[in-house]
Design an enzyme around this catalytic site. Structure first.
Site, mmCIF file in Angstrom:
data_model
loop_
_atom_site.group_PDB
_atom_site.id
_atom_site.type_symbol
_atom_site.label_atom_id
_atom_site.label_comp_id
_atom_site.label_asym_id
_atom_site.label_seq_id
_atom_site.Cartn_x
_atom_site.Cartn_y
_atom_site.Cartn_z
ATOM 1 N N HIS A 187 0.919 -1.361 -0.035
ATOM 2 C CA HIS A 187 0.005 -0.117 -0.032
ATOM 3 C C HIS A 187 1.026 1.198 -0.057
ATOM 4 O O HIS A 187 0.619 2.215 -0.646
ATOM 5 C CB HIS A 187 -1.173 -0.150 1.116
ATOM 6 N N GLN A 195 3.781 1.549 -1.072
ATOM 7 C CA GLN A 195 4.717 1.801 -2.513
ATOM 8 C C GLN A 195 3.540 2.181 -3.757
ATOM 9 O O GLN A 195 4.057 3.105 -4.277
ATOM 10 C CB GLN A 195 5.059 0.431 -2.993
ATOM 11 N N ASP A 196 2.396 1.605 -3.441
ATOM 12 C CA ASP A 196 1.480 2.216 -4.254
ATOM 13 C C ASP A 196 0.991 3.776 -4.150
ATOM 14 O O ASP A 196 0.994 4.601 -5.005
ATOM 15 C CB ASP A 196 -0.092 1.340 -4.284
ATOM 16 N N HIS A 197 1.110 4.041 -2.970
ATOM 17 C CA HIS A 197 0.591 5.389 -2.625
ATOM 18 C C HIS A 197 1.699 6.357 -2.941
ATOM 19 O O HIS A 197 1.544 7.537 -3.526
ATOM 20 C CB HIS A 197 0.532 5.404 -0.946
#
Length: 99
Positions: free
Chosen positions: A74, A76-78
């Protein structure tokens, strides 16, 4: 989950969120000088998020286990979506300047 890694994940999430928020404020700013100041704040927050990510990458490269869990994914995605948003916002501001 290792508490240190959890804190790094939250550090990435918080700073990436700040970077995106400052960039969105810059896009809505009433003038280019204000936008430039907000983009500087955005960049500073992005650098903090990137440093936290780099620390994890170095730890992994050194053979220290990094637990890839949903919180880290999450984070990394953010970070990546924030980086893309900031890049697009900078391009939009450039287009408005040249208009």
């Amino acid at each position: 989950m290792e508490n240190g890694q959890e804190m790094v994940s939250f550090e990435i999430i918080a700073n990436a969120g700040d970077a995106r928020s400052f960039a969105l404020e810059a896009a809505k700013a009433g003038n280019f000088e204000e936008a430039e100041e907000l983009l500087k704040k955005s960049n500073a927050a992005a650098v903090l998020a990137h440093h936290a990510q780099t620390d994890l990458l170095v730890k992994h490269a050194n053979g220290d286990g990094v637990n890839v869990d949903v919180l880290l994914v999450h984070a990394q995605d953010h970070l990546m979506t924030s980086m893309l948003a900031v890049e697009l916002i900078k391009e939009l501001i450039t287009l408005y300047k040249n208009k």
